[in-house]
Every structure is written in C-alpha cells, then in structure tokens.
Design a protein around this motif. Structure first.
Motif, PDB file in Angstrom:
ATOM      1  N   CYS A  88      24.267  17.631 -50.252  1.00  0.00           N
ATOM      2  CA  CYS A  88      23.005  16.962 -50.554  1.00  0.00           C
ATOM      3  C   CYS A  88      22.548  17.203 -51.994  1.00  0.00           C
ATOM      4  CB  CYS A  88      21.897  17.390 -49.609  1.00  0.00           C
ATOM      5  SG  CYS A  88      22.444  17.911 -48.005  1.00  0.00           S
ATOM      6  N   MET A 148      29.314  20.074 -31.684  1.00  0.00           N
ATOM      7  CA  MET A 148      28.382  21.112 -32.084  1.00  0.00           C
ATOM      8  C   MET A 148      27.045  20.431 -32.268  1.00  0.00           C
ATOM      9  SD  MET A 148      28.865  23.873 -35.088  1.00  0.00           S
ATOM     10  CE  MET A 148      29.886  25.039 -34.252  1.00  0.00           C
ATOM     11  N   ARG A 149      26.003  21.077 -31.793  1.00  0.00           N
ATOM     12  CA  ARG A 149      24.690  20.450 -31.866  1.00  0.00           C
ATOM     13  C   ARG A 149      23.834  21.197 -32.863  1.00  0.00           C
ATOM     14  NH1 ARG A 149      21.483  17.567 -27.976  1.00  0.00           N
ATOM     15  NH2 ARG A 149      19.407  17.515 -28.844  1.00  0.00           N
ATOM     16  N   TYR A 150      23.185  20.467 -33.754  1.00  0.00           N
ATOM     17  CA  TYR A 150      22.297  21.087 -34.731  1.00  0.00           C
ATOM     18  C   TYR A 150      20.866  20.695 -34.431  1.00  0.00           C
ATOM     19  CZ  TYR A 150      26.673  21.356 -37.296  1.00  0.00           C
ATOM     20  OH  TYR A 150      27.952  21.589 -37.660  1.00  0.00           O
ATOM     21  N   ASN A 151      20.026  21.690 -34.240  1.00  0.00           N
ATOM     22  CA  ASN A 151      18.598  21.415 -34.148  1.00  0.00           C
ATOM     23  C   ASN A 151      17.968  21.874 -35.454  1.00  0.00           C
ATOM     24  OD1 ASN A 151      18.515  20.356 -31.514  1.00  0.00           O
ATOM     25  ND2 ASN A 151      18.790  22.418 -30.720  1.00  0.00           N
ATOM     26  N   TRP A 152      17.922  20.946 -36.383  1.00  0.00           N
ATOM     27  CA  TRP A 152      17.505  21.338 -37.733  1.00  0.00           C
ATOM     28  C   TRP A 152      16.119  21.952 -37.739  1.00  0.00           C
ATOM     29  CZ3 TRP A 152      21.588  21.617 -40.440  1.00  0.00           C
ATOM     30  CH2 TRP A 152      22.583  20.640 -40.414  1.00  0.00           C
ATOM     31  N   SER A 153      15.234  21.411 -36.870  1.00  0.00           N
ATOM     32  CA  SER A 153      13.857  21.887 -36.936  1.00  0.00           C
ATOM     33  C   SER A 153      13.750  23.342 -36.463  1.00  0.00           C
ATOM     34  CB  SER A 153      12.960  21.000 -36.084  1.00  0.00           C
ATOM     35  OG  SER A 153      13.555  20.792 -34.832  1.00  0.00           O
ATOM     36  N   ASN A 213      21.910  18.256 -44.663  1.00  0.00           N
ATOM     37  CA  ASN A 213      23.232  18.354 -44.054  1.00  0.00           C
ATOM     38  C   ASN A 213      23.739  19.792 -44.017  1.00  0.00           C
ATOM     39  OD1 ASN A 213      25.614  17.258 -43.040  1.00  0.00           O
ATOM     40  ND2 ASN A 213      26.536  17.067 -45.055  1.00  0.00           N
ATOM     41  N   GLY A 237      14.237  14.699 -41.637  1.00  0.00           N
ATOM     42  CA  GLY A 237      15.260  15.743 -41.572  1.00  0.00           C
ATOM     43  C   GLY A 237      15.173  16.617 -40.347  1.00  0.00           C
ATOM     44  N   GLU A 238      14.199  16.347 -39.484  1.00  0.00           N
ATOM     45  CA  GLU A 238      13.976  17.225 -38.336  1.00  0.00           C
ATOM     46  C   GLU A 238      14.815  16.839 -37.126  1.00  0.00           C
ATOM     47  OE1 GLU A 238      10.997  19.816 -38.610  1.00  0.00           O
ATOM     48  OE2 GLU A 238      12.203  19.413 -40.379  1.00  0.00           O
ATOM     49  N   GLU A 239      15.360  15.637 -37.135  1.00  0.00           N
ATOM     50  CA  GLU A 239      16.074  15.174 -35.945  1.00  0.00           C
ATOM     51  C   GLU A 239      17.286  16.041 -35.644  1.00  0.00           C
ATOM     52  OE1 GLU A 239      17.342  11.265 -36.886  1.00  0.00           O
ATOM     53  OE2 GLU A 239      15.302  10.611 -37.356  1.00  0.00           O
ATOM     54  N   PRO A 240      17.560  16.272 -34.365  1.00  0.00           N
ATOM     55  CA  PRO A 240      18.807  16.963 -34.036  1.00  0.00           C
ATOM     56  C   PRO A 240      20.004  16.069 -34.314  1.00  0.00           C
ATOM     57  CG  PRO A 240      17.698  16.253 -32.037  1.00  0.00           C
ATOM     58  CD  PRO A 240      16.782  15.925 -33.171  1.00  0.00           C
ATOM     59  N   GLN A 241      21.156  16.688 -34.521  1.00  0.00           N
ATOM     60  CA  GLN A 241      22.373  15.917 -34.763  1.00  0.00           C
ATOM     61  C   GLN A 241      23.488  16.502 -33.921  1.00  0.00           C
ATOM     62  OE1 GLN A 241      22.525  13.264 -36.719  1.00  0.00           O
ATOM     63  NE2 GLN A 241      20.662  13.445 -37.946  1.00  0.00           N
ATOM     64  N   VAL A 242      24.399  15.641 -33.520  1.00  0.00           N
ATOM     65  CA  VAL A 242      25.563  16.084 -32.758  1.00  0.00           C
ATOM     66  C   VAL A 242      26.810  15.739 -33.565  1.00  0.00           C
ATOM     67  CG1 VAL A 242      26.975  15.464 -30.785  1.00  0.00           C
ATOM     68  CG2 VAL A 242      24.605  16.053 -30.440  1.00  0.00           C
ATOM     69  N   VAL A 243      27.674  16.719 -33.764  1.00  0.00           N
ATOM     70  CA  VAL A 243      28.880  16.495 -34.561  1.00  0.00           C
ATOM     71  C   VAL A 243      30.094  16.806 -33.701  1.00  0.00           C
ATOM     72  CG1 VAL A 243      30.153  17.224 -36.582  1.00  0.00           C
ATOM     73  CG2 VAL A 243      27.693  17.070 -36.675  1.00  0.00           C
ATOM     74  N   HIS A 278      29.582  18.170 -48.325  1.00  0.00           N
ATOM     75  CA  HIS A 278      28.494  17.322 -48.808  1.00  0.00           C
ATOM     76  C   HIS A 278      27.191  18.092 -48.705  1.00  0.00           C
ATOM     77  CE1 HIS A 278      25.923  14.037 -49.611  1.00  0.00           C
ATOM     78  NE2 HIS A 278      25.415  14.004 -48.409  1.00  0.00           N
ATOM     79  N   TRP A 329      26.441  10.756 -37.035  1.00  0.00           N
ATOM     80  CA  TRP A 329      25.159  11.051 -37.684  1.00  0.00           C
ATOM     81  C   TRP A 329      24.130   9.963 -37.389  1.00  0.00           C
ATOM     82  CZ3 TRP A 329      24.119  15.551 -40.184  1.00  0.00           C
ATOM     83  CH2 TRP A 329      22.918  15.618 -40.883  1.00  0.00           C
ATOM     84  N   SER A 348      27.297  20.308 -41.978  1.00  0.00           N
ATOM     85  CA  SER A 348      27.402  19.959 -40.559  1.00  0.00           C
ATOM     86  C   SER A 348      28.821  19.578 -40.164  1.00  0.00           C
ATOM     87  CB  SER A 348      26.457  18.805 -40.258  1.00  0.00           C
ATOM     88  OG  SER A 348      26.927  17.635 -40.878  1.00  0.00           O
TER      89      SER A 348
END
Lengths: 561, 233
Positions: free
Chosen positions: A229, B225-230, B148, A162-168, A227, A151, B111
């Motif tokens: 939030c 897995m990729r999340y593009n929240w926007s 999340n 909160g707009e950033e992309p995330q990789v999990v 989780h 994260w 996520s």
C-alpha cells in the motif's frame, strides 16, 4: 518501405514535432473529433478522450506522432467521475510527452482498453481495476493483479472502508492449461509453482509455469505478495517530510537515494522549488553510489542464480556493497533506508572531516577498476557463464518498447534510453559520462550493461568529488527556502521520472490544495520490466527462465509497491 | 619426508609438514587440550540429557533462506562476508524449510503472503524457532495503516525473538540470533506446540455476509485465512 534516403528530413518527422518541443495544436488536429477537452499538466498537455475511443486516439499518437512509450497508466477516483491517464512519451526523446485523459462515469466506470496499442497497458490496467475499480472493455485478462482474487472492494476508490473483513484462499496446483488439453490422457504438460518462497525469485514472486518436458510452454508471473500500500501511505503523508521515508522502501536494495530523487523531482517541479547547485552535486554523487550498490547486488544474485554460487562472486559483490554502504552511512547515517534527500536539497552537508570522506571515496574509486577486472575474470569471461547467458532470454527491442521496458533491460536490447541524459536533471548534464548500450538483447548483454554502468557511475562520482572538494566554503547551500507546510496549487498534475537503478521510476502527483497529495501514483520500472518475462522465456528451458528472471533484476518491493 | 623438501625459516629451524607443525612438540597435543586438563583424570562429563540437547540445538542452527522485503537485504549481509553469521554456529541458509530449524521473518507480511508464510512455517520440522526481523513483523511498522498489511508476524505464527529496526543493522540481527541461541541453550525457548492462528477450511467459517457472498466462488475444501482488520491491534 523504400531504401532510398528521404529527400526532405521534415517529411519523415512525426506529427507535432518542432524545434521547441511538442506542438500540441498539431496533435489536437491529428486527434480531431476524439478529443473533447484539453487539460494542462505541469509536464505535458493532456487530451481528454471519450472512453469508447481510447484506441483510436492512442493508435494515432503512436503511429503518426511517434509516441512509442506508454510510461504509465494512472487511475483515480474523483467526486464525480473516474479517470484513467495514459502518460505517453518517446524513447528517442522522453522530453516529448503527452497525456491522454479518459474520464468514465461514476455509475458505470468502463473504458476501452489500450492493450492492443501498448502491450504494457495489460498489467497497468489490471492494477487500475484492482486498486481503483475501473473496468477496461476488451482487455484480454481482466483480473485482480496485486490483491488476492477474493478481495472485497477497491482500496483506492473513495467508498472503500478498511474495516471490512477479508478472506484469502490458499489454493495450489491449479493447472492453467487443464482446459486446453486435447485429451484427458495428454501427459505432456505439467504445472509447477516457482515461488512465492523460492531462492531464485529474488523475493516473493510467484511464477506459474507450465512445462512441456523441460521446456516452458507458458509462464505467468503472479505478483502482489509484497503489496504494502505504498500509494496509500504516500497519500496519507504530508509533502514536506512524511513522504520521503517511503521511497527508500520501494527499491530497497540500497537504491534509496535514486528513489527519493524521483519523489523530490516530482514534488519540486510541482511546487516550483529551485534546488541549490551544491545540493544537486551531492545528490548526484550519492545517487550514483546507490546505483553501484544496487548493481552489485544484481550481479551477485545473478551469479547465485546462474552458478548456484553462494561463495566467491556472491561474497565479493557483497564485500563491495559493504564498502559503498559504509560511505553512504557516513553521509546519511543509515545503511539502507537513507532518508537523506529533502524537498529543495539534502538533509545535511558532507560529514566532517570532509577530507576523510573524500579520501575514503577516492580509495573506493581507485580500487574499482581492479575489482571490475576481477568480476570480468570470474563472471563474464567464464565459459559456463557464457554458455548459460549468451543467446538465452532474447528480448527484441520492438518487444521491449511495447512492454515499456527501461533501464539496463532496455539498454541491453540496444535501446538508447537513459533519462539522466535524455531528460536531464541534477548535475548530470554538466558531467562527462556515457550511456551504455549493448546490442545482444540476451541475458549476457544485460549483465554487461550493468557492469559497465558501474564504471560510468564511478566516473560520475569521481567528478562530483572533485567539484565538492573545491567548492567555496561560503557557497555550500544544501537547502533551498521551502515553506514549512507545502500546499501546491489545487488541481495541479505532474508526471516526472528519474533514471533509477532498474529504469524509469516515475511519479504522478495530483494536488488538491491541501498539504497531502490527492493522488500519488508510482510508475515502477520493475513492474513494466517483469512483463517481458514471458517473451524471454517461453519455449526456453527452466534454468534459462531463472537466468532471465535474474537478469531482469526485479525488486518485489517496487513491483508490488 | 625427504630432506631436500625441507625449508628453513630465517631462524634456521626446520619447518615440518603441516600435519607435524600442527601436532607440535612432544606427545600429540591435540589430545592434551585445556579442556582435557580441566577434566582431570576422568575424561567423562555428566549432564542432563535435556540440557545437552538444548546446548546442541543452540549451537548448530540451520536458518531458512527466506526473503520477504527490505530486511532480507540486511539479512543477506548478515550471512555474507564481514558479518558472517556462521561464526556463531547459526549456519548457512537452507533453501528448503524441511531442513531448517529457524525462520527469520524479514519483512512486511501482506494478506496474500500470510497463508504462504504459514505454510512454509508448517513445513519446518519441530523443534522450530522464529526470529522476527524489523518493525513490520512486530506491528506492521511504517505500513501499519495499509489496507493490505498484516499487523505483525505474530498474527500468523508464534515468534521467539523480535529484532526491532527499520531495517535492523546486521549487528542487531546477530544479537537477536545470539539471544535466541542463549535462550535455547538455557531451555527457555521451548519447541513450539501452540499455534495461535490456524488456516481454516472455507466450509468451517462462520456464516456471515462475506462468507455468503463468496460461497459460490470458493471451494469448501480450500484453505483460507480470515482477516478481521478492525480487530487487529
């Protein structure tokens, strides 16, 4: 330590204890130069301590002043600094509280860890690091706890977008003991994942287990798969109405009203709202109904874990839950997410016709002794059950206190700690009931504790029904006069807890003068209780670990929040 | 049957053994059912094989024992006494995804859990069906604005039936499952072949700022897995 009785009882008293409560000046003297400032919170005084002297201050408070319960660690991000607050209280008398406030600079948010003083600070500080971004120096295992390892950013700090992309990642079968192996061909240990999708983990808990043969060499709960939030959600909502629906979803096994009460209590004390007595009685009654429903689920799923019994005990427990849920539905209009409490009272009065509701409740209570006898026949006096549960999953009381265990888990280890009695709220102090403790410290004691608590809850409900039945018609105030928009004074801070189904459910709120809380922190009992799992199960067999996990009765919604 | 074992009812008629009682009088009536009567003299049915298979599929569904959040409590109540989903031929929950036909997704997906859920779904043998239970699996529900929270199950796996509510009552879930059975029996819900969201290997991801930053932390072989929240709804 001398075995003789001390002559002067005052000599053995902890520092700062007086007849009226805690003498904070004495505590300030005890802490001496470590204190750089003092704050006043609604529940207790706060001592501001330098970030590199946290352990000195906490050791003094624990050993000299007897604050043996680190209830919660709150981290927050101000405009000019980061801050960690250690909420301390005593197992013997939870009304004696003190907060230790540790500021750390914005540029380099590092403060000393409290883990050597209170083991429970381990997870609490990891959570603070994960969500707010404070680093704790000397912490044994500073990793993310709720969010995925990869994260980016710390979501409850001010600079998070909160707009950033995330990789999990989805990595499996990593062997945490790989580095410890004496040689490459050491075949003795084996790593297995239990969860996050597993019938025995009561939700989405992931237990990383290293086995040596059939015994557990190392176990580590990995949480954060639920989780959602909750703290952010509560910080976005207005005090008056928008926060109350969320507590229902923390501990979601019908324990909603108990959770709502935690928020109601904190916010009412923060904004100085007086709740009418009639509403308090209704709250007490409905909260105890919730407790019965929650304990029934604990019993049913525990039997499922231990017997593999999807049949009799499980179905009986759910049959009884249905009865309670029907009553609660009559009262609140919902089966599970009640949203019944309001700041300053409850949403509405008992359902009409009242006699019918009382009769239904009485019927339920009348059946209770017979049903409990049935459970004792089926479960607790069952030989197989006893073989599985007696003397397995031992949790010594000192360890339980170190990990901040509360609720039936603590009471099953002989710790006489129940906020309903020790830090009274609602109508409990007017009623006749007992706190249940068991000295077994094992899985069996914890289950017995829950079953006896159901009896006590039934007693409380019965007395409440009697009271409500005779309540004069023109004095049925269900709601205090609360302003439409609630704006508590700026910079008021409060930590308040209630006895929820799993233990001490506490809430810390800091107001900033607006109609939304600036910081809303949830102290969940399951989060602390779950930390004791390695103590209970290391060296035991795998099925005993499953039984211990069941007897902890965790709800992942509350662990992860 | 010995005569000293026979009991009599208050009307004086003899009660026979259970088996005999069940058979009734005359010729063995089990084989003289109303269904048999309806067939007339030919005890054969003609139907399309596909239709038959659909009917079989819809009439016997194995659910996956899969709990996520609040809705799973209502889901257990649906399986348990009083509501008893088994009455509708929707089975006892199976603990292993390899034995299940239907996955009920009962709760908020975050996520960290989404790749795991995808994995469980992938382990189920086809044909497989998905019932998404509760508002969280539709849009993220009350937690939609959470940093999340995945905004609905459909971001991860394809969904056949949505059951709204927070949480839905057991009756609503039963209705959803019954609707799914109806759709399967009518051939309206096809076995899934389209997978809108695949797990990606880390090495396959587009090189952007985030990937560059993580490049030395994550193995290229790792599934991510990729999340593009926007971009999420």
């Amino acid at each position: 330590m001398s075995l003789e009785e001390p002559d002067d009882p005052l000599a053995t008293r902890d520092v700062g204890v007086t007849e009226e409560g805690v003498d904070y000046d004495a505590l300030a003297d005890l802490l001496g130069d470590t204190v750089i400032d003092r704050e006043s919170h609604v529940n207790a005084e706060g001592f501001v301590v330098r970030p590199d002297e946290v352990q000195d201050a906490l050791f003094a408070l624990r050993d000299e002043a007897g604050f043996d319960h680190c209830a919660c660690v709150t981290a927050q991000d101000y405009d000019d600094r980061y801050e960690s607050i250690y909420h301390l209280r005593k197992y013997d008398d939870p009304t004696q509280e003190v907060s230790v406030v540790v500021p750390s600079p914005k540029s380099d948010p590092v403060s000393q860890t409290a883990e050597p003083v209170y083991r429970t600070a381990d997870w609490h500080e990891r959570e603070a690091y994960d969500l707010v971004g404070i680093d704790y120096e000397g912490h044994p295992d500073m990793r993310r706890i709720l969010l995925p390892e990869t994260w980016q950013g710390h979501p409850l700090s001010q600079d998070f977008s909160g707009e950033e992309p995330q990789v999990v990642t989805l990595r499996e079968h990593a062997n945490p003991l790989a580095d410890d192996k004496r040689s490459e061909d050491d075949p003795d240990t084996m790593f297995i994942n239990i969860g996050p999708h597993h019938p025995a983990t009561h939700g989405v808990l992931h237990v990383e287990t290293v086995l040596d043969g059939e015994q557990i060499a190392h176990v580590e709960p990995d949480i954060g798969y639920l989780h959602r939030c909750e703290e952010q959600m509560c910080q976005q909502g207005t005090y008056r109405h928008q926060i109350m629906p969320y507590p229902d979803r923390w501990d979601y096994v019908s324990a909603g009203i108990l959770n709502e009460w935690a928020y109601a209590r904190a916010a009412e004390d923060l904004a100085d709202i007086e709740v009418p007595e009639y509403a308090q009685v209704i709250r007490t009654m409905s909260a105890e109904m919730s407790r019965i429903a929650a304990h029934m689920l604990a019993l049913g799923t525990f039997a499922l874990d231990v017997f593999g019994d999807f049949t009799a005990v499980f179905q009986y427990a759910f049959r009884d839950r249905e009865v309670v849920q029907d009553l609660l539905e009559d009262l609140t209009g919902q089966r599970l997410m009640f949203n019944y409490l309001r700041l300053g009272g409850v949403a509405w009065d008992l359902p009409e016709p009242r006699e019918e509701f009382f009769e239904k409740t009485r019927d339920f209570l009348d059946d209770m002794p017979e049903k409990l006898k049935e459970y004792h026949n089926l479960v607790t006096s069952n030989e197989i059950f006893q073989m599985r549960c007696v003397d397995t999953g031992i949790l010594p009381p000192e360890e339980a206190k170190q990990y901040g265990a509360t609720g039936p888990v603590a009471r099953g280890s002989g710790i006489d700690y129940d906020l309903r009695r020790d830090d009274p709220y609602g109508y409990y102090s007017e009623l006749d009931w007992d706190v249940v403790t068991e000295d077994g410290c094992d899985n069996y004691a914890r289950v017995l504790c829950r079953m006896q608590e159901v009896e006590q809850s039934a007693r409380i409900i019965e007395q409440c029904v009697d009271l409500l039945e005779d309540w004069p018609e023109d004095e049925r105030d269900i709601q205090a006069n609360v302003p439409r928009t609630l704006r508590p004074d700026p910079d008021t801070e409060i930590y308040r807890a209630v006895e929820a189904a799993k233990g001490e459910l506490g809430i810390y709120i800091r107001s900033d003068g607006t109609d939304k809380p600036a910081r809303f922190k949830i102290r969940s009992p399951c989060f602390s209780n779950l930390q004791t799992l390695p103590v209970m199960s290391e060296g035991e067999f795998v099925p005993d670990m499953i039984a211990s996990l069941g007897s902890l009765d965790i709800v992942l919604g509350e662990v992860d929040r | 049957m010995s005569s000293d074992n026979t009991r009599t009812t208050k009307h004086g008629a003899e009660i026979e053994s259970t088996q005999e009682a069940r058979l009734g009088e005359g010729v063995d009536s089990r084989f003289n059912s109303t269904l048999r009567e309806a067939f007339g003299s030919t005890p054969f049915i003609l139907t399309k094989f596909d239709q038959f298979m659909n009917w079989v599929r819809g009439s016997s569904m194995f659910m996956l024992q899969f709990g996520i959040a609040c809705c799973s409590i209502e889901m257990i109540h649906t399986y348990a006494i009083k509501h008893d989903l088994d009455r509708f031929g929707a089975g006892v929950p199976r603990a292993s995804p390899r034995q299940a036909d239907v996955i009920i997704v009962p709760g908020t997906i975050v996520s960290k859990f989404a790749p795991r859920m995808k994995r469980v779904y992938d382990q189920m043998p086809e044909p497989k069906f998905v019932v998404s239970m509760g508002s969280c699996t539709i849009s993220g529900g009350p937690f939609q604005e959470g940093y999340n929270v995945v905004k609905g199950a459909e971001e991860v796996i394809p969904v056949d039936i949505h059951v709204p509510g927070c949480p839905p009552r057991p009756e609503a879930l039963i209705y959803g499952v019954a609707k799914l059975q109806e759709r399967i029996a009518n051939g309206e819900s096809a076995p899934v072949t389209v997978k809108p969201y695949e797990l990606e290997q880390f090495g396959d991801l587009e090189q952007d700022e985030l990937v560059d930053k993580l490049a030395d932390q994550i193995d290229e072989e790792d599934l991510v897995m990729r999340y593009n929240w926007s971009d999420s709804p």
